[in-house]
Design a protein around this motif. Structure first.
Motif, short mmCIF file in Angstrom:
data_model
loop_
_atom_site.label_atom_id
_atom_site.label_comp_id
_atom_site.label_asym_id
_atom_site.label_seq_id
_atom_site.Cartn_x
_atom_site.Cartn_y
_atom_site.Cartn_z
N THR A 165 -7.13 -2.08 11.45
CA THR A 165 -5.68 -1.83 11.37
C THR A 165 -4.93 -2.99 10.71
O THR A 165 -3.73 -2.89 10.49
CB THR A 165 -5.08 -1.57 12.77
OG1 THR A 165 -5.41 -2.66 13.64
CG2 THR A 165 -5.60 -0.26 13.35
N GLY A 166 -5.63 -4.09 10.42
CA GLY A 166 -4.98 -5.17 9.68
C GLY A 166 -4.56 -6.36 10.51
O GLY A 166 -3.68 -7.12 10.09
N CYS A 183 -5.47 -9.90 8.68
CA CYS A 183 -4.65 -10.09 7.48
C CYS A 183 -3.20 -10.39 7.85
O CYS A 183 -2.53 -11.20 7.20
CB CYS A 183 -4.72 -8.85 6.59
SG CYS A 183 -6.29 -8.67 5.71
N ALA A 189 -2.45 1.28 11.80
CA ALA A 189 -2.42 1.33 10.33
C ALA A 189 -1.58 2.52 9.89
O ALA A 189 -1.80 3.65 10.34
CB ALA A 189 -3.84 1.45 9.78
N ASP A 228 -1.61 4.12 7.27
CA ASP A 228 -2.37 5.15 6.55
C ASP A 228 -3.41 5.82 7.42
O ASP A 228 -4.21 6.63 6.94
CB ASP A 228 -3.03 4.54 5.31
CG ASP A 228 -4.05 3.46 5.66
OD1 ASP A 228 -3.91 2.84 6.75
OD2 ASP A 228 -4.99 3.23 4.87
N CYS A 239 0.92 -1.72 10.32
CA CYS A 239 0.44 -2.51 9.17
C CYS A 239 0.10 -1.58 7.99
O CYS A 239 0.05 -0.36 8.12
CB CYS A 239 -0.78 -3.32 9.57
SG CYS A 239 -0.48 -4.52 10.89
N LYS A 240 -0.16 -2.19 6.84
CA LYS A 240 -0.57 -1.47 5.62
C LYS A 240 0.49 -0.44 5.20
O LYS A 240 0.17 0.69 4.82
CB LYS A 240 -1.92 -0.79 5.83
CG LYS A 240 -3.02 -1.74 6.29
CD LYS A 240 -4.37 -1.06 6.38
CE LYS A 240 -5.44 -2.04 6.85
NZ LYS A 240 -6.80 -1.43 6.89
N ASP A 282 2.10 -0.39 2.60
CA ASP A 282 1.95 -0.06 1.18
C ASP A 282 0.95 1.06 0.94
O ASP A 282 0.93 1.66 -0.15
CB ASP A 282 1.51 -1.31 0.41
CG ASP A 282 0.25 -1.93 0.99
OD1 ASP A 282 -0.80 -1.92 0.34
OD2 ASP A 282 0.35 -2.44 2.13
N LEU A 283 0.11 1.37 1.92
CA LEU A 283 -0.91 2.41 1.75
C LEU A 283 -0.50 3.76 2.33
O LEU A 283 -1.26 4.73 2.25
CB LEU A 283 -2.23 1.97 2.40
CG LEU A 283 -2.89 0.70 1.82
CD1 LEU A 283 -4.17 0.39 2.58
CD2 LEU A 283 -3.15 0.85 0.33
N SER A 316 3.78 -4.94 5.50
CA SER A 316 2.66 -4.94 4.56
C SER A 316 2.30 -6.37 4.26
O SER A 316 3.09 -7.11 3.66
CB SER A 316 3.04 -4.21 3.26
OG SER A 316 2.06 -4.47 2.26
N TYR A 350 -0.15 -7.22 2.28
CA TYR A 350 -0.47 -7.26 0.85
C TYR A 350 0.79 -7.43 0.00
O TYR A 350 0.81 -8.21 -0.96
CB TYR A 350 -1.21 -5.99 0.46
CG TYR A 350 -1.67 -5.96 -0.97
CD1 TYR A 350 -2.71 -6.79 -1.41
CD2 TYR A 350 -1.08 -5.10 -1.90
CE1 TYR A 350 -3.12 -6.78 -2.73
CE2 TYR A 350 -1.49 -5.07 -3.22
CZ TYR A 350 -2.51 -5.92 -3.64
OH TYR A 350 -2.91 -5.90 -4.95
#
Length: 648
Positions: A27-28, A31, A95, A97, A127-128, A130-131, A161, A163
């Motif tokens: 799930t990030g 990061c 996550a 996504d 998280c994520k 951007d996806l 995000s 990233y």
């Protein structure tokens, strides 16, 4: 009123904040931590990061943060559980996504926190970002509202995000903020109102800042308040703006004299609703409150308040005079008693009224309307100061005691010293009431408080207190505290060496019509007296023959005379709670406490020990005399021998 500036010191006094990041694998988590700490998205990520520390100046509150990553393997479940238990705040990740990871929050992670009894703020982080599939755009509020309704421990929800560097730093800022400036003690999310304890604390602060006591904060008083809390004055235009905001939403929040209490409370509710909890917390902490919205120990407890077990703590005359003034101030109907609503108003600046729970509830005499007389009010304070001096001092502060706390209390002389001097200078005496079941102990306490004799017997399973003023010959008053010890609780009480250290006098009650009651009371007397002899905390004792309205058992006079004479205490004092005949018992209890040396019983074991000690001391004295004679004789012989040698 404005928020504290970013240059302020750590206002909470915390040494650091420990944030644990948990959630399903992938799930990030890692990061998120790396990007949050370094502002760089990692190329490669290890399975689990070591503890990550953010520097003290990373966020405005200047409190160091330690971020703990957690593994995702099932074999590491125990390690994850241990980390969660040590968290100050928990960040739960899903996550954006992977919808199934969001479902797992309510089906696994949040229930797991409750199962582990982890009661800390929870920050839910998507998280994520951007996806996420652009064709499935759903607002965060729609997604999280049902979950937040079910799990009130969730403080904040945020999507980010790592990233794209979107709202990553905010995640740990919100987590830190939830620890340093928690919502739960201040605000009820369901009713959208300030919590009662918060209201009471802010009311006290308002009163302290209302220097002219006109019920409103003038512009000058508002400015003084601002400088005290935030070290920066308010510009005249800012004061006008603050009052305009209040008046538009709540007309009664401002009057011709300034900002009213209603307006002051409204402003703080507004700050909290807008997420500016640090403003209210800064105010509370500047006035000495901790996270429980109670005054912190360093504000309440004087460092010099030390005492040994046989010393007690009493209010000084200065504190008593203050309490008398407070009593008069809040006795609004002038009926000579504080009714429940008046008492509640008196303590409306304390976290809650101290007299609503045991042991203070029902410990003093009240009238038919539940009102406390002045004697009853002062008696409750005397009891609170005796049992819990810190709690008493804390409540004195809450209701506005203006002077140094050390001038409000005094530590009494040791009881052993009182016995040696054969007089006590105390104003409050504690009497332990012993006796078998159905002997009349509870009826005695009820009668002391002016309560009617009960029609039915009710067994007392827990210790209880009754406190009242006792008028002595000459018009002086002393406060007497009766502490009822249930028969089943005597063994537990006497398991402590210092059990009798707090006892000024002990009373042993028996049913004068029941021989078995008399025998058990006598056993208790011997047991308690023996404990006092063994520990050095001897106490004066009185025997009370209750239920004098019934026929005495055969041999009652003979048996009681023998025990009284053998142990060196007064003959039993006969009373009848049913008839209201107490034979001046309460005066006699106070007198026995004042002149303790006259009523201390002696057991057979105690007499044997004293006799043995006398023999030993006498033997040592004879040995000492004999040795002295021998030394003198030896010296005389040497002189004689020397003279004889010189003459020869």
């Amino acid at each position: 009123m404005t928020k504290a500036s970013s240059g302020t010191k750590n206002p909470s006094g915390r040494a650091g904040v420990r944030i644990v990041v948990a959630g399903d694998g992938g799930t990030g988590k890692s990061c998120l931590i790396i990007t949050g700490a370094s502002d760089m998205f990692p190329g490669q990520v290890p399975p689990v990061l070591p503890p990550t520390r953010l520097p003290v100046d990373f966020y405005p509150d200047r409190v160091p943060i330690t971020i703990i990553d957690t593994p995702s393997r099932s074999e590491d479940n125990d390690k994850v559980a241990e980390d969660l238990k040590q968290a100050d705040a928990v960040v739960l990740t899903y996550a954006c996504d992977q919808p199934q990871t969001l479902d797992r929050l309510s089906t696994f992670w949040l229930p797991k926190l409750r199962q582990l009894e982890v009661r800390v703020p929870v920050i839910v982080v998507g998280c994520k970002l951007d996806l996420r599939d652009e064709n499935q755009q759903v607002s965060l509020e729609q997604v999280m509202s049902p979950i937040m309704q079910q799990f009130r421990e969730i403080e904040t929800c945020i999507e980010c995000s790592a990233y794209k560097h979107i709202q990553v730093a905010e995640v740990f800022y919100y987590a830190q903020k939830a620890v340093l400036h928690p919502t739960a003690p201040l605000f009820d999310q369901e009713t959208q109102t300030l919590k009662p304890r918060c209201v009471r604390a802010l009311k006290r602060i308002f009163i302290l800042c209302d220097h002219d006591r006109d019920g409103a904060l003038s512009d000058a008083e508002l400015n003084d308040f601002q400088v005290k809390c935030f070290s920066a004055p308010l510009q005249p235009s800012e004061i006008v703006g603050v009052k305009r905001v209040v008046q538009e939403k709540l007309p009664e929040g401002v009057n011709e004299r300034g900002l009213t209490l209603t307006g002051f409370l409204f402003l703080h509710a507004l700050f909290i609703e807008k997420g500016r909890l640090e403003t209210t917390w800064t105010v509370l902490r500047k006035f000495g409150y901790n996270n429980d919205i109670k005054l912190s120990d360093d504000v309440v407890v004087p460092s010099s308040l030390r005492r040994v077990p046989d010393q007690s703590v009493e209010l000084t005359n200065k504190a008593v005079e203050f309490l008398k003034e407070i009593f008069d101030l809040f006795d609004s109907d002038r009926d000579g008693a504080l009714r429940p609503r008046e008492l509640e108003e008196l303590f409306s600046t304390a976290p809650e009224s101290p007299f609503i729970d045991a042991p203070y509830k029902d410990a003093a005499e009240r009238n038919a309307f539940g009102g406390l007389s002045l004697d009853g009010f002062l008696s409750e304070w005397a009891l609170m100061t005796l049992l819990d001096p810190t709690f008493s001092m804390e409540n004195l502060i809450y209701i506005g005691y203006p002077a140094d706390l050390l001038k409000a209390i005094r530590v009494t002389r040791k009881r052993r010293t009182n016995r040696k001097k054969q007089i006590s200078e105390r104003n409050v005496f504690q009497c332990f009431v012993f006796g078998p079941k159905k002997s009349g102990k509870s009826a005695l306490l009820d009668s002391f408080l002016g309560r009617p004799f009960p029609d039915a017997y009710t067994s007392t399973t827990d210790e209880r207190y009754a406190v009242n003023a006792v008028e002595l010959p000459g018009g002086t008053k002393k406060t007497l505290v009766l502490r009822e010890i249930p028969e089943d609780g005597v063994t537990k009480l006497l398991s402590s060496k210092e059990a009798l250290a707090a006892c000024d006098v002990a009373v042993f009650v028996h049913d004068s019509s029941d021989e078995s009651s008399w025998k058990r009371a006598t056993e208790l007397l011997v047991e308690v007296a023996g404990h006092g002899e063994d520990t050095g905390f001897e106490v004066p004792c009185l025997i009370v023959a209750a239920k004098d309205d019934l026929d005495a058992f055969p041999l009652a006079i003979q048996n009681s005379t023998r025990v009284s004479q053998d142990m060196g205490v007064e003959a039993p004092i006969h009373i009848s709670s049913k008839l209201g005949d107490f034979n001046n018992l309460f005066r006699k209890i106070v007198s026995a406490a004042e002149h303790a040396h006259l009523s201390i019983p002696e057991t057979e074991a105690g007499r044997t020990r004293k006799h043995y000690n006398r023999l030993v001391n006498r033997s040592l004295m004879f040995v000492g005399v004999g040795a002295a004679v021998a030394i003198v004789g030896l010296a005389a012989y040497r002189v004689y021998a020397s003279r004889k040698a010189s003459s020869g």
